[in-house]
Write a protein that holds these residues in place. Structure first.
Motif, PDB file in Angstrom:
ATOM      1  N   ILE A  54      40.480  25.454  48.665  1.00 16.14           N
ATOM      2  CA  ILE A  54      40.836  26.876  48.748  1.00 16.14           C
ATOM      3  C   ILE A  54      40.243  27.591  47.549  1.00 16.14           C
ATOM      4  CG2 ILE A  54      42.744  28.529  48.738  1.00 16.14           C
ATOM      5  CD1 ILE A  54      44.456  26.375  50.087  1.00 16.14           C
ATOM      6  N   ARG A  55      39.493  28.649  47.819  1.00 16.33           N
ATOM      7  CA  ARG A  55      38.869  29.400  46.735  1.00 16.33           C
ATOM      8  C   ARG A  55      39.898  30.326  46.099  1.00 16.33           C
ATOM      9  NH1 ARG A  55      32.996  32.055  46.278  1.00 16.33           N
ATOM     10  NH2 ARG A  55      33.388  33.056  44.304  1.00 16.33           N
ATOM     11  N   THR A  56      40.078  30.187  44.793  1.00 14.33           N
ATOM     12  CA  THR A  56      41.073  30.984  44.083  1.00 14.33           C
ATOM     13  C   THR A  56      40.520  31.497  42.761  1.00 14.33           C
ATOM     14  OG1 THR A  56      41.968  29.097  42.883  1.00 14.33           O
ATOM     15  CG2 THR A  56      42.979  29.598  45.006  1.00 14.33           C
ATOM     16  N   ILE A  57      41.202  32.498  42.254  1.00 15.06           N
ATOM     17  CA  ILE A  57      40.958  32.962  40.893  1.00 15.06           C
ATOM     18  C   ILE A  57      42.325  33.168  40.238  1.00 15.06           C
ATOM     19  CG2 ILE A  57      38.732  34.060  41.367  1.00 15.06           C
ATOM     20  CD1 ILE A  57      40.232  36.770  41.383  1.00 15.06           C
ATOM     21  N   ALA A  58      42.352  33.167  38.932  1.00 15.57           N
ATOM     22  CA  ALA A  58      43.566  33.475  38.179  1.00 15.57           C
ATOM     23  C   ALA A  58      43.258  34.736  37.390  1.00 15.57           C
ATOM     24  CB  ALA A  58      43.952  32.317  37.277  1.00 15.57           C
ATOM     25  N   PRO A  59      43.562  35.916  37.950  1.00 14.58           N
ATOM     26  CA  PRO A  59      43.112  37.172  37.359  1.00 14.58           C
ATOM     27  C   PRO A  59      43.513  37.406  35.914  1.00 14.58           C
ATOM     28  CG  PRO A  59      44.488  37.586  39.293  1.00 14.58           C
ATOM     29  CD  PRO A  59      44.374  36.112  39.137  1.00 14.58           C
ATOM     30  N   ASP A  60      44.711  37.041  35.549  1.00 18.05           N
ATOM     31  CA  ASP A  60      45.078  37.203  34.144  1.00 18.05           C
ATOM     32  C   ASP A  60      45.615  35.909  33.554  1.00 18.05           C
ATOM     33  OD1 ASP A  60      47.630  37.024  35.147  1.00 18.05           O
ATOM     34  OD2 ASP A  60      48.298  38.967  34.421  1.00 18.05           O
ATOM     35  N   GLY A  61      45.322  34.804  34.221  1.00 17.17           N
ATOM     36  CA  GLY A  61      45.711  33.507  33.720  1.00 17.17           C
ATOM     37  C   GLY A  61      47.156  33.123  33.976  1.00 17.17           C
ATOM     38  N   LEU A  62      47.925  34.004  34.607  1.00 18.16           N
ATOM     39  CA  LEU A  62      49.342  33.725  34.826  1.00 18.16           C
ATOM     40  C   LEU A  62      49.653  33.274  36.247  1.00 18.16           C
ATOM     41  CD1 LEU A  62      50.948  36.710  32.906  1.00 18.16           C
ATOM     42  CD2 LEU A  62      50.742  34.359  32.162  1.00 18.16           C
ATOM     43  N   PHE A  63      48.835  33.652  37.200  1.00 19.89           N
ATOM     44  CA  PHE A  63      49.111  33.307  38.585  1.00 19.89           C
ATOM     45  C   PHE A  63      47.800  33.210  39.350  1.00 19.89           C
ATOM     46  CE2 PHE A  63      49.276  37.886  38.143  1.00 19.89           C
ATOM     47  CZ  PHE A  63      48.499  38.345  39.189  1.00 19.89           C
ATOM     48  N   TRP A  64      47.865  32.611  40.537  1.00 20.27           N
ATOM     49  CA  TRP A  64      46.685  32.402  41.366  1.00 20.27           C
ATOM     50  C   TRP A  64      46.586  33.455  42.450  1.00 20.27           C
ATOM     51  CZ3 TRP A  64      43.307  28.844  39.884  1.00 20.27           C
ATOM     52  CH2 TRP A  64      43.752  27.810  39.077  1.00 20.27           C
ATOM     53  N   VAL A  65      45.357  33.787  42.817  1.00 18.51           N
ATOM     54  CA  VAL A  65      45.080  34.651  43.957  1.00 18.51           C
ATOM     55  C   VAL A  65      44.062  33.921  44.828  1.00 18.51           C
ATOM     56  CG1 VAL A  65      44.140  36.869  44.702  1.00 18.51           C
ATOM     57  CG2 VAL A  65      45.539  36.759  42.642  1.00 18.51           C
ATOM     58  N   VAL A  66      44.345  33.844  46.120  1.00 22.09           N
ATOM     59  CA  VAL A  66      43.442  33.201  47.075  1.00 22.09           C
ATOM     60  C   VAL A  66      42.445  34.240  47.563  1.00 22.09           C
ATOM     61  CG1 VAL A  66      43.319  32.116  49.360  1.00 22.09           C
ATOM     62  CG2 VAL A  66      45.188  31.538  47.796  1.00 22.09           C
ATOM     63  N   LEU A  67      41.173  33.842  47.647  1.00 24.26           N
ATOM     64  CA  LEU A  67      40.141  34.748  48.155  1.00 24.26           C
ATOM     65  C   LEU A  67      39.847  34.387  49.608  1.00 24.26           C
ATOM     66  CD1 LEU A  67      37.755  34.723  45.070  1.00 24.26           C
ATOM     67  CD2 LEU A  67      39.412  36.468  45.714  1.00 24.26           C
ATOM     68  N   ASP A  68      40.248  35.248  50.522  1.00 23.11           N
ATOM     69  CA  ASP A  68      39.957  35.036  51.941  1.00 23.11           C
ATOM     70  C   ASP A  68      38.554  35.526  52.240  1.00 23.11           C
ATOM     71  OD1 ASP A  68      42.322  33.846  52.712  1.00 23.11           O
ATOM     72  OD2 ASP A  68      43.316  35.746  53.145  1.00 23.11           O
ATOM     73  N   GLN A  69      37.721  34.647  52.722  1.00 25.64           N
ATOM     74  CA  GLN A  69      36.329  34.952  53.059  1.00 25.64           C
ATOM     75  C   GLN A  69      35.599  35.615  51.894  1.00 25.64           C
ATOM     76  OE1 GLN A  69      36.681  37.315  56.605  1.00 25.64           O
ATOM     77  NE2 GLN A  69      37.420  35.598  57.815  1.00 25.64           N
ATOM     78  N   ASN A  70      35.993  35.223  50.681  1.00 25.00           N
ATOM     79  CA  ASN A  70      35.378  35.722  49.452  1.00 25.00           C
ATOM     80  C   ASN A  70      35.456  37.234  49.279  1.00 25.00           C
ATOM     81  OD1 ASN A  70      34.714  33.139  48.715  1.00 25.00           O
ATOM     82  ND2 ASN A  70      32.724  33.226  49.695  1.00 25.00           N
ATOM     83  N   LYS A  71      36.329  37.892  50.045  1.00 21.91           N
ATOM     84  CA  LYS A  71      36.396  39.343  49.967  1.00 21.91           C
ATOM     85  C   LYS A  71      37.777  39.852  49.611  1.00 21.91           C
ATOM     86  CE  LYS A  71      32.691  39.956  53.262  1.00 21.91           C
ATOM     87  NZ  LYS A  71      32.287  40.411  54.548  1.00 21.91           N
ATOM     88  N   ARG A  72      38.770  39.379  50.310  1.00 19.55           N
ATOM     89  CA  ARG A  72      40.117  39.892  50.156  1.00 19.55           C
ATOM     90  C   ARG A  72      40.983  38.917  49.366  1.00 19.55           C
ATOM     91  NH1 ARG A  72      41.432  42.671  55.516  1.00 19.55           N
ATOM     92  NH2 ARG A  72      40.867  44.660  54.657  1.00 19.55           N
ATOM     93  N   ALA A  73      41.727  39.448  48.436  1.00 13.90           N
ATOM     94  CA  ALA A  73      42.609  38.603  47.634  1.00 13.90           C
ATOM     95  C   ALA A  73      44.042  38.707  48.149  1.00 13.90           C
ATOM     96  CB  ALA A  73      42.548  39.032  46.176  1.00 13.90           C
ATOM     97  N   ARG A  74      44.738  37.575  48.116  1.00 16.12           N
ATOM     98  CA  ARG A  74      46.149  37.541  48.505  1.00 16.12           C
ATOM     99  C   ARG A  74      46.843  36.464  47.694  1.00 16.12           C
ATOM    100  NH1 ARG A  74      46.993  32.903  51.193  1.00 16.12           N
ATOM    101  NH2 ARG A  74      45.285  32.025  52.404  1.00 16.12           N
ATOM    102  N   TYR A  75      48.159  36.557  47.628  1.00 14.82           N
ATOM    103  CA  TYR A  75      48.924  35.487  46.990  1.00 14.82           C
ATOM    104  C   TYR A  75      48.855  34.245  47.862  1.00 14.82           C
ATOM    105  CZ  TYR A  75      51.155  38.883  43.858  1.00 14.82           C
ATOM    106  OH  TYR A  75      51.407  39.828  42.904  1.00 14.82           O
ATOM    107  N   PRO A  76      48.887  33.069  47.276  1.00 11.96           N
ATOM    108  CA  PRO A  76      48.854  31.839  48.080  1.00 11.96           C
ATOM    109  C   PRO A  76      50.164  31.656  48.852  1.00 11.96           C
ATOM    110  CG  PRO A  76      49.113  31.314  45.751  1.00 11.96           C
ATOM    111  CD  PRO A  76      48.904  32.785  45.843  1.00 11.96           C
TER     112      PRO A  76
END
Length: 153
Positions: free
Chosen positions: A20-42
């Protein structure tokens, strides 16, 4: 190390499938990238694990050393860290559990031993909001802290 802070994230996803492709925008929590475009909570299921975080337990000397080291990566110079006294006492509870055995030596030699609130500490708006939240949680026996995930169970 005999106290616990309750104002932060009490429940959070800590294991994410490596497909699952994710980023941690401020290092405190994860955001999943759906189709590399839309971010959502896991979406997450409870694992019933306990994670202890000792980041704000280090001695004042060690915290100053850490801030000096990370400052070069963030491009900023930190003021000297004087201690943990700028915390509302309403956010602190006595820790009556057992620390993991692997932490014993660190707690004995590296951790700050005494917490003392700064004289003249003034509550911030955030402190007041947290106190109201703590009161509601106690009265209604619910937990209403911020969740950075969608529960599946």
């Amino acid at each position: 190390p005999h106290q616990i802070g309750i104002a932060g994230y009490r429940k959070a996803p800590r294991i994410i499938r490596n497909t699952i492709r994710t980023i941690a925008p401020d290092g405190l929590f994860w955001v999943v990238l759906d189709q590399n475009k839309r971010a959502r909570y896991p979406r997450a299921k409870r694992a019933n694990g306990t994670i202890y975080h000792y980041g704000h337990c280090r001695s004042v000397t060690k915290m100053n050393e850490k801030l000096r080291q990370v400052g070069k990566y963030w491009g900023s110079k930190h003021d000297t860290f004087e201690g943990y006294g700028n915390i509302d006492l309403a956010e602190i509870r006595t820790f009556s559990g057992n620390h993991p055995a692997v932490m014993k030596e660190w707690i004995d030699h590296e951790a700050e031993k005494v917490f003392k609130q700064t004289n003249g500490y003034i509550l911030s708006k955030r402190d007041i909001r947290n106190r109201i939240r703590f009161w509601i949680e106690t009265k209604l026996n619910v937990e209403i802290s911020k969740k950075h995930f969608t529960r599946l169970d």
